[in-house]
Design a protein around this motif. Structure first.
Motif, mmCIF file in Angstrom:
data_model
loop_
_atom_site.group_PDB
_atom_site.id
_atom_site.type_symbol
_atom_site.label_atom_id
_atom_site.label_comp_id
_atom_site.label_asym_id
_atom_site.label_seq_id
_atom_site.Cartn_x
_atom_site.Cartn_y
_atom_site.Cartn_z
ATOM 1 N N HIS A 302 0.841 -1.196 0.000
ATOM 2 C CA HIS A 302 0.000 0.000 0.000
ATOM 3 C C HIS A 302 0.877 1.248 0.000
ATOM 4 O O HIS A 302 1.893 1.312 0.679
ATOM 5 C CB HIS A 302 -0.883 0.046 1.261
ATOM 6 C CG HIS A 302 -2.028 -0.903 1.213
ATOM 7 N ND1 HIS A 302 -2.915 -1.033 2.251
ATOM 8 C CD2 HIS A 302 -2.446 -1.760 0.262
ATOM 9 C CE1 HIS A 302 -3.823 -1.948 1.947
ATOM 10 N NE2 HIS A 302 -3.548 -2.403 0.741
ATOM 11 N N LEU A 303 0.439 2.231 -0.766
ATOM 12 C CA LEU A 303 1.090 3.540 -0.668
ATOM 13 C C LEU A 303 0.713 4.189 0.658
ATOM 14 O O LEU A 303 -0.453 4.167 1.051
ATOM 15 C CB LEU A 303 0.624 4.447 -1.812
ATOM 16 C CG LEU A 303 1.206 4.173 -3.194
ATOM 17 C CD1 LEU A 303 0.415 4.954 -4.234
ATOM 18 C CD2 LEU A 303 2.661 4.580 -3.248
ATOM 19 N N LYS A 304 1.702 4.752 1.328
ATOM 20 C CA LYS A 304 1.391 5.523 2.523
ATOM 21 C C LYS A 304 0.756 6.848 2.084
ATOM 22 O O LYS A 304 0.896 7.283 0.956
ATOM 23 C CB LYS A 304 2.656 5.771 3.341
ATOM 24 C CG LYS A 304 3.280 4.493 3.908
ATOM 25 C CD LYS A 304 4.494 4.830 4.742
ATOM 26 C CE LYS A 304 5.104 3.571 5.347
ATOM 27 N NZ LYS A 304 5.677 2.675 4.334
ATOM 28 N N ASN A 305 0.081 7.488 3.022
ATOM 29 C CA ASN A 305 -0.664 8.706 2.717
ATOM 30 C C ASN A 305 0.182 9.755 2.005
ATOM 31 O O ASN A 305 -0.208 10.317 0.988
ATOM 32 C CB ASN A 305 -1.202 9.293 4.028
ATOM 33 C CG ASN A 305 -2.616 9.773 3.885
ATOM 34 O OD1 ASN A 305 -3.086 9.988 2.783
ATOM 35 N ND2 ASN A 305 -3.293 9.960 4.994
ATOM 36 N N ARG A 306 1.359 10.024 2.548
ATOM 37 C CA ARG A 306 2.213 11.066 1.970
ATOM 38 C C ARG A 306 2.749 10.648 0.600
ATOM 39 O O ARG A 306 2.882 11.472 -0.307
ATOM 40 C CB ARG A 306 3.363 11.398 2.922
ATOM 41 C CG ARG A 306 4.153 12.625 2.507
ATOM 42 C CD ARG A 306 5.226 12.967 3.533
ATOM 43 N NE ARG A 306 6.073 14.053 3.067
ATOM 44 C CZ ARG A 306 5.836 15.337 3.276
ATOM 45 N NH1 ARG A 306 4.756 15.710 3.953
ATOM 46 N NH2 ARG A 306 6.655 16.264 2.824
ATOM 47 N N GLU A 307 3.067 9.364 0.442
ATOM 48 C CA GLU A 307 3.516 8.876 -0.860
ATOM 49 C C GLU A 307 2.425 9.059 -1.910
ATOM 50 O O GLU A 307 2.704 9.474 -3.042
ATOM 51 C CB GLU A 307 3.903 7.397 -0.762
ATOM 52 C CG GLU A 307 5.164 7.134 0.023
ATOM 53 C CD GLU A 307 5.425 5.655 0.211
ATOM 54 O OE1 GLU A 307 6.597 5.281 0.237
ATOM 55 O OE2 GLU A 307 4.457 4.875 0.333
ATOM 56 N N PHE A 308 1.194 8.754 -1.555
ATOM 57 C CA PHE A 308 0.074 8.923 -2.482
ATOM 58 C C PHE A 308 -0.071 10.387 -2.867
ATOM 59 O O PHE A 308 -0.292 10.718 -4.026
ATOM 60 C CB PHE A 308 -1.225 8.408 -1.851
ATOM 61 C CG PHE A 308 -2.376 8.375 -2.816
ATOM 62 C CD1 PHE A 308 -2.642 7.237 -3.549
ATOM 63 C CD2 PHE A 308 -3.181 9.488 -3.008
ATOM 64 C CE1 PHE A 308 -3.700 7.207 -4.467
ATOM 65 C CE2 PHE A 308 -4.230 9.471 -3.906
ATOM 66 C CZ PHE A 308 -4.482 8.321 -4.637
#
Length: 427
Positions: A302-308
């Motif tokens: 899963h992409l982390k929030n900041r990565e997304f």
């Protein structure tokens, strides 16, 4: 509801679902049925967000215009007329069942700053906690091409990732994904379950376009499904003409539990044709409407929030070209920041902390870029230095930065938290 799970659900309705593309009149019956569907989901304990297109389409009908003009200012004016009418209709219909709604209009500039991104996230989650149904749309009155999300399929995926939704429903004018356009090819067969969209969809033709009043087709649904599944959101594509079918699908998803270890192993190891056949039999036996389910990536990817946010919330303004060794270091499990030694070259001009693409190239023995080898775009970064500064310190060791520039903004060109790569590229 016993032990059945409750979900956070994002439902995306396109213009063609809400407005007749010939008469430009609203499809009030569909809107009314959607309201009943959402209220029923709310009463079952689910949290629901609607991403609603239709502002421009309704504006066209209100102003008795036959087609969308090419002039941007005219389109924005039409959106201003239509958006008020659209939210007014939603509010009137929901109020009949005592359900409160809230309007949220977004442009990409609203989430370009990390604090703004988290503020949008907090606002929507607070509304959900209050029992309100947020209705999200792109602010077409203010958007310009450079800051548009592109279409509301993309906006719905970003919204779903923003709030950590369990499911994203993309409603369209076909009942599921097919191997080809079922209207023109009678031999097209349904694709009902996609365990891993990152592996592609061999044998599937996705080139069919959208309606005259919308901007999306099946291709944009797949882009949205890719964005959402990378963020851990299961995505459903289904037909919009019978909104109550959403209730049936949600009930089925509660029984199915896609996140169970048993189902994850089952879908990961089964042959695709066998899977589609067994899924068709299961849906038929349980009287569940046809739909396509795109299963989200496992938790590890899963992409982390900041990565997304970096990958999908920001607009890029150039690129940095790195060598393969730097790329391998940046995508390992315990990645560090990007050092100047790994940079071969810079493309275009950008300021510090602007978002840039990361590309991988081949370095010649003299340290220059080998232009005969194609570049591969692999991720994004927010750099601590400007493009001109990076051009002066590329290939150097970090301790040499201050000597060359006369100052330093730190040893890294981009720190770890300002780097983002798609899930299939990281360990």
């Amino acid at each position: 509801m016993g032990d059945l799970k409750t979900f956070t659900i994002v439902i995306k309705l396109g213009s063609s679902s809400l407005v007749d593309d010939k008469t430009m009149e609203p499809k009030l019956s569909i809107m009314s049925l959607m309201v009943e569907t959402v209220v029923k989901l709310r009463r079952q304990g689910h949290r629901v967000i609607i991403v609603s297109s239709g502002g421009i389409a309704i504006g066209l009908g209100t102003l008795h215009l036959e087609k969308r003009p090419k002039k941007l200012a005219a389109v924005q004016a039409i959106a201003a007329v239509g958006q008020g009418r659209l939210i007014g209709r939603w509010d009137l219909l929901f109020s009949q069942l005592g359900q409160r709604i809230a309007q949220i209009l977004l442009t990409r500039t609203d989430i370009l700053n990390w604090n703004q991104f988290t503020n949008a996230q907090n606002t929507i989650n607070e509304l959900l906690d209050m029992g309100v149904v947020p209705i999200v749309n792109e602010n077409d009155t203010l958007s310009i091409r450079e800051i548009k999300f592109g279409d509301n399929d993309t906006l719905s995926a970003i919204t779903a990732a923003l709030v950590g939704a369990d499911y994203l429903f993309l409603l369209t004018d076909v009942d599921c994904l097919y191997t080809d356009n079922p209207r023109s090819n009678p031999d097209a067969t349904p694709i009902l379950m996609v365990p891993d969209l990152s592996q592609g969809l061999p044998g599937v033709n996705t080139s069919s376009g959208g309606s005259d009043v919308g901007t999306g087709g099946m291709a944009t649904k797949l882009v949205a499904a890719d964005l959402a599944t990378n963020a851990g959101v299961h995505t459903i594509v289904m037909k919009s003409d019978i909104p109550s079918n959403i209730n049936k699908v949600v009930d089925d998803l509660q029984r199915l539990d896609l996140d169970s270890d048993m189902n994850k192993k089952k879908y990961a190891n089964i042959d695709s044709q066998v899977l589609q056949k067994s899924e068709l039999e299961r849906l038929t036996e349980d009287d569940v409407p046809l739909h396509t389910t795109f299963i989200s990536n496992d938790n590890k990817h899963h992409l982390k929030n900041r990565e997304f946010w970096i990958l999908h919330g920001l607009v890029t303004n150039g690129a940095i070209i790195i060598d393969r060794g730097a790329y391998n270091a940046l995508t390992r499990k315990n990645k560090a920041g990007l050092l100047p030694a790994g940079i071969i070259d810079v493309e275009d001009s950008f300021h510090e902390l602007e978002c840039v693409e990361i590309k991988v190239g081949k370095r010649l023995p003299n340290g220059e870029l080998d232009s005969s080898v194609p570049l591969e775009t692999v991720g994004r970064a927010r750099c601590n230095y400007t493009s001109s500064e990076i051009s002066r310190i590329k290939g150097l060791q970090s301790q040499d930065i201050e000597e060359v520039l006369g100052y330093t903004e730190g040893e890294y060109i981009a720190q770890r938290e300002n780097l983002a790569f798609p899930p299939n590229q990281t360990e």
